[in-house]
Scaffold this motif. Structure first.
Motif, PDB file in Angstrom:
ATOM      1  N   LYS A 155       0.833  -1.190   0.000  1.00  0.00           N
ATOM      2  CA  LYS A 155       0.000   0.000   0.000  1.00  0.00           C
ATOM      3  C   LYS A 155       0.871   1.246   0.000  1.00  0.00           C
ATOM      4  O   LYS A 155       2.090   1.163   0.166  1.00  0.00           O
ATOM      5  CB  LYS A 155      -0.934   0.001   1.201  1.00  0.00           C
ATOM      6  CG  LYS A 155      -0.236  -0.001   2.534  1.00  0.00           C
ATOM      7  CD  LYS A 155      -1.225  -0.041   3.672  1.00  0.00           C
ATOM      8  CE  LYS A 155      -0.475   0.058   4.993  1.00  0.00           C
ATOM      9  NZ  LYS A 155      -1.368   0.208   6.097  1.00  0.00           N
ATOM     10  N   THR A 185      -2.573  -3.614  -2.969  1.00  0.00           N
ATOM     11  CA  THR A 185      -2.552  -4.969  -3.496  1.00  0.00           C
ATOM     12  C   THR A 185      -2.246  -5.900  -2.338  1.00  0.00           C
ATOM     13  O   THR A 185      -1.288  -5.679  -1.607  1.00  0.00           O
ATOM     14  CB  THR A 185      -1.469  -5.125  -4.588  1.00  0.00           C
ATOM     15  OG1 THR A 185      -1.743  -4.202  -5.640  1.00  0.00           O
ATOM     16  CG2 THR A 185      -1.455  -6.534  -5.144  1.00  0.00           C
ATOM     17  N   VAL A 204      -6.569  -6.981  -5.844  1.00  0.00           N
ATOM     18  CA  VAL A 204      -6.175  -5.662  -6.332  1.00  0.00           C
ATOM     19  C   VAL A 204      -7.313  -4.704  -6.036  1.00  0.00           C
ATOM     20  O   VAL A 204      -8.447  -4.905  -6.473  1.00  0.00           O
ATOM     21  CB  VAL A 204      -5.893  -5.704  -7.850  1.00  0.00           C
ATOM     22  CG1 VAL A 204      -5.504  -4.343  -8.355  1.00  0.00           C
ATOM     23  CG2 VAL A 204      -4.809  -6.720  -8.158  1.00  0.00           C
ATOM     24  N   ARG A 205      -7.012  -3.650  -5.264  1.00  0.00           N
ATOM     25  CA  ARG A 205      -8.045  -2.683  -4.898  1.00  0.00           C
ATOM     26  C   ARG A 205      -7.617  -1.292  -5.352  1.00  0.00           C
ATOM     27  O   ARG A 205      -6.504  -0.842  -5.048  1.00  0.00           O
ATOM     28  CB  ARG A 205      -8.262  -2.703  -3.388  1.00  0.00           C
ATOM     29  CG  ARG A 205      -9.525  -2.003  -2.970  1.00  0.00           C
ATOM     30  CD  ARG A 205      -9.839  -2.274  -1.526  1.00  0.00           C
ATOM     31  NE  ARG A 205      -9.025  -1.405  -0.680  1.00  0.00           N
ATOM     32  CZ  ARG A 205      -9.128  -1.381   0.640  1.00  0.00           C
ATOM     33  NH1 ARG A 205      -9.952  -2.188   1.255  1.00  0.00           N
ATOM     34  NH2 ARG A 205      -8.379  -0.571   1.342  1.00  0.00           N
ATOM     35  N   THR A 206      -8.498  -0.648  -6.101  1.00  0.00           N
ATOM     36  CA  THR A 206      -8.266   0.724  -6.550  1.00  0.00           C
ATOM     37  C   THR A 206      -9.352   1.612  -5.964  1.00  0.00           C
ATOM     38  O   THR A 206     -10.190   1.149  -5.194  1.00  0.00           O
ATOM     39  CB  THR A 206      -8.270   0.808  -8.090  1.00  0.00           C
ATOM     40  OG1 THR A 206      -9.538   0.351  -8.558  1.00  0.00           O
ATOM     41  CG2 THR A 206      -7.161  -0.029  -8.700  1.00  0.00           C
ATOM     42  N   VAL A 207      -9.347   2.887  -6.348  1.00  0.00           N
ATOM     43  CA  VAL A 207     -10.326   3.819  -5.803  1.00  0.00           C
ATOM     44  C   VAL A 207     -11.746   3.381  -6.142  1.00  0.00           C
ATOM     45  O   VAL A 207     -12.643   3.437  -5.301  1.00  0.00           O
ATOM     46  CB  VAL A 207     -10.069   5.249  -6.335  1.00  0.00           C
ATOM     47  CG1 VAL A 207     -11.156   6.197  -5.891  1.00  0.00           C
ATOM     48  CG2 VAL A 207      -8.708   5.743  -5.873  1.00  0.00           C
ATOM     49  N   PRO A 241      -1.340  -2.094  -8.282  1.00  0.00           N
ATOM     50  CA  PRO A 241      -0.941  -0.820  -7.687  1.00  0.00           C
ATOM     51  C   PRO A 241       0.006  -1.029  -6.511  1.00  0.00           C
ATOM     52  O   PRO A 241      -0.147  -1.955  -5.736  1.00  0.00           O
ATOM     53  CB  PRO A 241      -2.254  -0.195  -7.218  1.00  0.00           C
ATOM     54  CG  PRO A 241      -3.307  -1.193  -7.420  1.00  0.00           C
ATOM     55  CD  PRO A 241      -2.754  -2.352  -8.150  1.00  0.00           C
ATOM     56  N   ARG A 274      -7.721   3.623  -0.185  1.00  0.00           N
ATOM     57  CA  ARG A 274      -8.260   2.521  -0.981  1.00  0.00           C
ATOM     58  C   ARG A 274      -7.213   1.734  -1.777  1.00  0.00           C
ATOM     59  O   ARG A 274      -7.340   0.529  -1.925  1.00  0.00           O
ATOM     60  CB  ARG A 274      -9.301   3.052  -1.975  1.00  0.00           C
ATOM     61  CG  ARG A 274     -10.556   3.545  -1.383  1.00  0.00           C
ATOM     62  CD  ARG A 274     -11.603   2.500  -1.226  1.00  0.00           C
ATOM     63  NE  ARG A 274     -11.796   1.698  -2.416  1.00  0.00           N
ATOM     64  CZ  ARG A 274     -12.295   0.485  -2.399  1.00  0.00           C
ATOM     65  NH1 ARG A 274     -12.657  -0.063  -1.277  1.00  0.00           N
ATOM     66  NH2 ARG A 274     -12.435  -0.205  -3.502  1.00  0.00           N
ATOM     67  N   THR A 275      -6.211   2.390  -2.311  1.00  0.00           N
ATOM     68  CA  THR A 275      -5.294   1.755  -3.253  1.00  0.00           C
ATOM     69  C   THR A 275      -4.338   0.812  -2.541  1.00  0.00           C
ATOM     70  O   THR A 275      -3.580   1.221  -1.671  1.00  0.00           O
ATOM     71  CB  THR A 275      -4.499   2.822  -4.020  1.00  0.00           C
ATOM     72  OG1 THR A 275      -5.416   3.697  -4.653  1.00  0.00           O
ATOM     73  CG2 THR A 275      -3.598   2.200  -5.054  1.00  0.00           C
ATOM     74  N   THR A 295      -2.891  -4.031 -13.825  1.00  0.00           N
ATOM     75  CA  THR A 295      -1.877  -3.307 -13.067  1.00  0.00           C
ATOM     76  C   THR A 295      -2.010  -3.641 -11.590  1.00  0.00           C
ATOM     77  O   THR A 295      -3.110  -3.650 -11.047  1.00  0.00           O
ATOM     78  CB  THR A 295      -2.035  -1.789 -13.281  1.00  0.00           C
ATOM     79  OG1 THR A 295      -1.902  -1.510 -14.677  1.00  0.00           O
ATOM     80  CG2 THR A 295      -0.985  -1.014 -12.517  1.00  0.00           C
ATOM     81  N   PHE A 352      -7.849   8.088  -2.198  1.00  0.00           N
ATOM     82  CA  PHE A 352      -6.891   7.349  -3.013  1.00  0.00           C
ATOM     83  C   PHE A 352      -5.893   6.576  -2.146  1.00  0.00           C
ATOM     84  O   PHE A 352      -5.617   5.401  -2.379  1.00  0.00           O
ATOM     85  CB  PHE A 352      -6.151   8.307  -3.954  1.00  0.00           C
ATOM     86  CG  PHE A 352      -5.090   7.651  -4.783  1.00  0.00           C
ATOM     87  CD1 PHE A 352      -5.426   6.908  -5.898  1.00  0.00           C
ATOM     88  CD2 PHE A 352      -3.755   7.772  -4.440  1.00  0.00           C
ATOM     89  CE1 PHE A 352      -4.442   6.288  -6.664  1.00  0.00           C
ATOM     90  CE2 PHE A 352      -2.769   7.167  -5.195  1.00  0.00           C
ATOM     91  CZ  PHE A 352      -3.114   6.423  -6.306  1.00  0.00           C
ATOM     92  N   LYS A 359     -12.496  -3.397  -7.057  1.00  0.00           N
ATOM     93  CA  LYS A 359     -11.674  -4.448  -6.475  1.00  0.00           C
ATOM     94  C   LYS A 359     -11.724  -5.652  -7.405  1.00  0.00           C
ATOM     95  O   LYS A 359     -12.763  -5.957  -7.987  1.00  0.00           O
ATOM     96  CB  LYS A 359     -12.206  -4.835  -5.094  1.00  0.00           C
ATOM     97  CG  LYS A 359     -11.386  -5.903  -4.432  1.00  0.00           C
ATOM     98  CD  LYS A 359     -11.905  -6.263  -3.067  1.00  0.00           C
ATOM     99  CE  LYS A 359     -10.988  -7.336  -2.513  1.00  0.00           C
ATOM    100  NZ  LYS A 359     -11.497  -7.992  -1.364  1.00  0.00           N
TER     101      LYS A 359
END
Length: 178
Positions: free
Chosen positions: A19, A65, A74-77, A112, A62-63, A110, A59, A80
């Protein structure tokens, strides 16, 4: 109760969370302090400037891996995605030292906050399903913990330590005075 939790953790295996570092929160706080005089100043209607620190905070929170024995999360804004190790064909490395997961149908996802320096950790967590290209880890280190325990003989009882002499401990043989 504690033994049950410990057994559950042992069954889960290794886990690695990639993270954004927590120091990013200090930068967001500084940005908020810098925006405040402008947003609350003499010109009305600039309160919308607080959107930038709020968006950066979301951001950073939340962001991430998460790598586990089962696969990658994988979690992005805005979403998931769970990627089991069996669905991965391999990993691709970009020119900027970023890592992407290559799926069976050659699509790339990707990862993150995962960089090339994290590849040995991914190999360790995946228990050898992803190979370590750096060569830092041996094949034996990549084995699951259950296999290691079965392969190693039972631990011997520790041998008692020999008694230390007064010369080794720095003491003298003289009796204490009263």
């Amino acid at each position: 109760m504690a033994e049950k939790e410990q057994d559950q953790r042992a069954d889960e295996g290794r886990k690695a969370v990639f993270k954004i570092p927590s120091t990013a929160y200090m930068a967001i706080a500084l940005l908020t302090v810098c925006v405040t005089p402008i947003a609350l100043g003499e010109i009305n209607g600039l309160q919308w400037l607080y959107i930038f620190p709020i968006a950066l905070f979301v951001f950073v929170v939340r962001t991430r891996t998460v790598a586990t024995r089962q696969g990658l999360a994988v979690r992005t804004v805005f979403g998931k995605r769970d990627l089991p190790w069996s669905s991965l064909k391999g990993l691709a490395i970009t020119g900027r030292a970023r890592v992407r997961a290559v799926l069976g149908d050659d699509t790339q996802v990707t990862l993150p906050t995962v960089r090339t320096r994290h590849l040995p950790v991914l190999a360790l967590v995946s228990e050898g399903k992803i190979k370590d290209p750096s060569g830092v880890l041996s094949d034996e280190e990549l084995k699951p913990a259950a296999e290691k325990a079965a392969a190693t003989p039972a631990e011997k009882a520790p041998e008692p330590a020999p008694e230390a002499t007064s010369a080794e401990t720095g003491g003298s043989k003289a009796e204490p005075s009263e």
